[in-house]
Design a protein around this motif. Structure first.
Motif, mmCIF file in Angstrom:
data_model
loop_
_atom_site.group_PDB
_atom_site.id
_atom_site.type_symbol
_atom_site.label_atom_id
_atom_site.label_comp_id
_atom_site.label_asym_id
_atom_site.label_seq_id
_atom_site.Cartn_x
_atom_site.Cartn_y
_atom_site.Cartn_z
ATOM 1 N N GLY A 227 53.875 36.595 73.530
ATOM 2 C CA GLY A 227 54.480 37.594 72.648
ATOM 3 C C GLY A 227 55.927 37.813 73.037
ATOM 4 N N MET A 228 56.513 38.846 72.481
ATOM 5 C CA MET A 228 57.926 39.107 72.749
ATOM 6 C C MET A 228 58.124 39.671 74.161
ATOM 7 S SD MET A 228 59.224 38.110 70.008
ATOM 8 C CE MET A 228 58.343 37.496 68.579
ATOM 9 N N THR A 229 59.343 39.552 74.644
ATOM 10 C CA THR A 229 59.673 40.134 75.949
ATOM 11 C C THR A 229 59.385 41.632 75.909
ATOM 12 O OG1 THR A 229 61.924 40.385 75.154
ATOM 13 C CG2 THR A 229 61.508 38.503 76.569
ATOM 14 N N ALA A 231 56.669 43.190 75.755
ATOM 15 C CA ALA A 231 55.554 43.663 74.927
ATOM 16 C C ALA A 231 54.472 44.295 75.795
ATOM 17 C CB ALA A 231 54.978 42.500 74.119
ATOM 18 N N GLY A 232 54.437 43.926 77.074
ATOM 19 C CA GLY A 232 53.396 44.439 77.970
ATOM 20 C C GLY A 232 52.399 43.357 78.378
ATOM 21 N N LYS A 233 52.826 42.102 78.314
ATOM 22 C CA LYS A 233 51.931 40.986 78.650
ATOM 23 C C LYS A 233 51.507 41.007 80.112
ATOM 24 C CE LYS A 233 55.103 38.110 77.353
ATOM 25 N NZ LYS A 233 56.035 39.181 76.937
ATOM 26 N N SER A 234 52.505 41.129 80.997
ATOM 27 C CA SER A 234 52.184 41.083 82.423
ATOM 28 C C SER A 234 51.355 42.293 82.843
ATOM 29 C CB SER A 234 53.470 41.004 83.254
ATOM 30 O OG SER A 234 54.174 39.819 82.929
ATOM 31 N N THR A 235 51.632 43.435 82.220
ATOM 32 C CA THR A 235 50.848 44.640 82.503
ATOM 33 C C THR A 235 49.395 44.431 82.073
ATOM 34 O OG1 THR A 235 52.840 45.936 82.114
ATOM 35 C CG2 THR A 235 50.753 47.131 82.108
ATOM 36 N N LEU A 236 49.210 43.809 80.898
ATOM 37 C CA LEU A 236 47.868 43.521 80.402
ATOM 38 C C LEU A 236 47.169 42.495 81.296
ATOM 39 C CD1 LEU A 236 45.713 43.835 78.169
ATOM 40 C CD2 LEU A 236 46.876 42.003 76.913
ATOM 41 N N ILE A 247 54.521 40.481 88.309
ATOM 42 C CA ILE A 247 55.554 41.513 88.321
ATOM 43 C C ILE A 247 55.733 42.043 86.909
ATOM 44 C CG2 ILE A 247 58.004 41.963 88.703
ATOM 45 C CD1 ILE A 247 57.975 39.696 90.753
ATOM 46 N N THR A 248 55.754 43.377 86.785
ATOM 47 C CA THR A 248 56.023 43.966 85.471
ATOM 48 C C THR A 248 57.261 44.826 85.609
ATOM 49 O OG1 THR A 248 54.705 45.924 85.969
ATOM 50 C CG2 THR A 248 53.569 44.099 84.919
ATOM 51 N N SER A 249 58.024 44.928 84.528
ATOM 52 C CA SER A 249 59.205 45.781 84.576
ATOM 53 C C SER A 249 59.668 46.030 83.153
ATOM 54 C CB SER A 249 60.298 45.105 85.408
ATOM 55 O OG SER A 249 61.482 44.995 84.683
#
Ligand SMILES: Nc1nc2c(ncn2[C@@H]2O[C@H](COP(=O)(O)OP(=O)(O)O)[C@@H](O)[C@H]2O)c(=O)[nH]1
Ligand SMILES: [Mg+2]
Length: 464
Positions: A227-229, A231-236, A247-249
């Motif tokens: 998805g887009m930068t 969007a919350g991918k790494s958090t998910l 790493i999420t930020s």
């Protein structure tokens, strides 16, 4: 690689552990045991019994480690060779010291997979069984272990023989009638030939149809988050794994490399892949690294069993561009859609491209929707690793080498059927039958070159 050597290796993984096992196989295993093992009660090793004692340096007699040893005479061993198994303390240093003492007493370090190679060369298992042993070790899920263990015990080999043997019989009868045509051996009846070929074709087709589920069973369902930068991918990704792996930020473009982890779901497994985001429409990637990571994301989409399109729920206008990009990269592929930040917005921004049951609202803050998404992925992992028909006998093709060999077998069967249908000469039919039989035999390793053997066993670990 000299197979007359006696080989030794640590069979357990490196690192601290309660115990480790050093395995020795070959003609000199008994002599090595006599030189390096000192039983504590003074009684010598008994076949197939555990004996407590010490590994000592053969030259100096100094104690190396306290161990339990098992002496396994040939041929009822893993390799069919005389075998010594030494269970020692699990630390790196203890394990290395025991191995060194054994090597100094006349063994050489085993090559990767050499124990299993010897089991194969000594006729205890065939090649498909040897590969299944490796797969059992690397299996990501209980289902994958069960499949590998069944195949290590010959389940796939039996199915392959059931396909191959009637073709080999037909070929033998045909060659007989070719060789002895003048001696009154009757010509092969073409109706019989056609029936045998059609039965084989049906079974090979059924087996080939299991290649997709077989791959999912062996490796896990490949789920790519894209998805887009921001969007919350790494958090998910982290929420699904239940660990802070990525790493999420709130800085766009944090994730640069696709990273993957195994997510066990019930008895199945998912390979979860987090990717670098795409820039929303109108924004350009910042710098070379981001351009490269975007390309890497694109490359991961067609390899996915399921793409999870991750959309920032507070930026619904980004959804269409992401959907279009995924559809262009993997036309017809399975897609789920996840709207993140459910704690900050209401509702799902439905579009007609995604079925309502395939859309999820999730929040990393409240945990909303994570379990529903996980359940949906679990159901897909189980369904995706299930073979369809009963024609394959419940067996799944889990190995690209086997798929390739059976495809060639199928082509040879096709050519043979054309010969029968076109009333062409019997010697053409004989050649096609030989090719079909040979391709089937590659799976079990009866007809393979050293190069194939080398390639297969290179993928094993040392000590297996
Ligand atoms: N409020 C809220 N913030 C979130 C949620 N998911 C992600 N974020 C935040 O959004 C930012 C970007 O998330 P990240 O996972 O790095 O996005 P990525 O670029 O798609 O990998 C981070 O600051 C996260 O903490 C959520 O469900 N709710
Ligand atoms: Mg990220």
């Amino acid at each position: 690689m000299n197979l007359a050597d006696t080989i030794a290796a640590v069979a357990t993984p490196p690192g601290d552990g309660a115990v480790a096992m050093v395995r020795v196989s070959g003609r000199r295993a008994r002599a090595i045991a006599a030189a390096t093992f000192r039983p504590s009660a003074g009684k010598p090793l008994q076949p197939r019994r555990f004996t407590h004692g010490f590994v000592v340096d053969a030259a100096t007699g100094t104690v190396v480690d306290e161990v339990v040893a098992a002496w396994l005479p040939a041929p009822r061993t893993y390799t069919r060779e005389p075998t010594l198994e030494v269970t020692c303390h699990g630390g790196r240093a203890a394990t290395a010291a025991v191995l060194q003492a054994i090597l100094r007493a006349g063994a050489r370090l085993a090559e990767p997979g050499e124990f299993t190679l010897r089991a194969f060369l000594n006729g205890r298992i065939d090649l498909a069984q040897a590969e299944a042993v490796r797969d059992a070790v690397s299996a990501p899920s209980a289902d994958a272990v069960a499949m590998a263990v069944a195949q290590a015990n010959g389940s796939l080999s039996r199915v392959i023989r059931e396909v191959r043997d009637p073709l080999a019989d037909l070929g033998a009868r045909l060659e007989g009638s070719l060789d002895f045509a003048d001696d009154g051996v009757p010509e092969l009846d073409r109706g019989t030939a056609r029936a045998v070929l059609e039965a084989a074709a049906t079974r090979v087709d059924a087996l080939l149809a299991t290649a997709g589920p077989g791959r999912v069973r062996r490796h896990g369902l490949r789920v790519v988050l894209a998805g887009m930068t921001n969007a919350g991918k790494s958090t998910l990704f982290n929420a699904l794994l239940g660990s802070d792996r990525a790493i999420t930020s709130d800085e766009a473009g944090t994730t640069r490399d696709a990273i993957e982890e195994i997510l066990p779901v019930g008895a199945a497994a998912i390979v979860l892949v987090d990717t670098a985001g795409w820039r929303p429409p109108g924004e350009m990637p910042v710098g070379e690294a981001e351009r490269l990571s975007g390309a890497r994301t694109d490359a991961s989409i067609p390899l996915a069993d399921v793409v999870v399109h991750v959309v920032d729920g507070t930026a619904p206008h980004h959804a269409t561009a992401g959907r279009e990009r995924i559809a262009a990269l993997a036309p017809g592929g399975a897609m789920l859609e996840v709207w993140t930040r459910a704690d900050l917005h209401r509702g799902l921004h439905a579009g007609n491209q995604v079925a309502p049951g395939d859309q999820f609202r999730v929040s990393a803050i409240t945990g909303e929707g994570i379990q529903a998404l996980r359940s949906s992925l679990h159901a897909r992992a189980v369904a995706g690793s299930r073979g369809a028909g009963s024609d394959s006998g419940g067996e799944l093709l889990t190995n690209a080498r086997h798929v390739d060999a059976l495809r060639r077998a199928r082509e040879a069967i096709d050519r043979a059927m054309a010969v029968v249908a076109g009333a062409m000469p019997d010697d053409l039919l004989a050649a096609d039958l030989r090719a079909a039989v040979a391709a089937c035999s590659e799976v079990t390793g009866e007809m393979i070159g050293d190069d194939v053997l080398e390639r297969v066993f290179r993928t094993f670990c040392i000590g297996k």
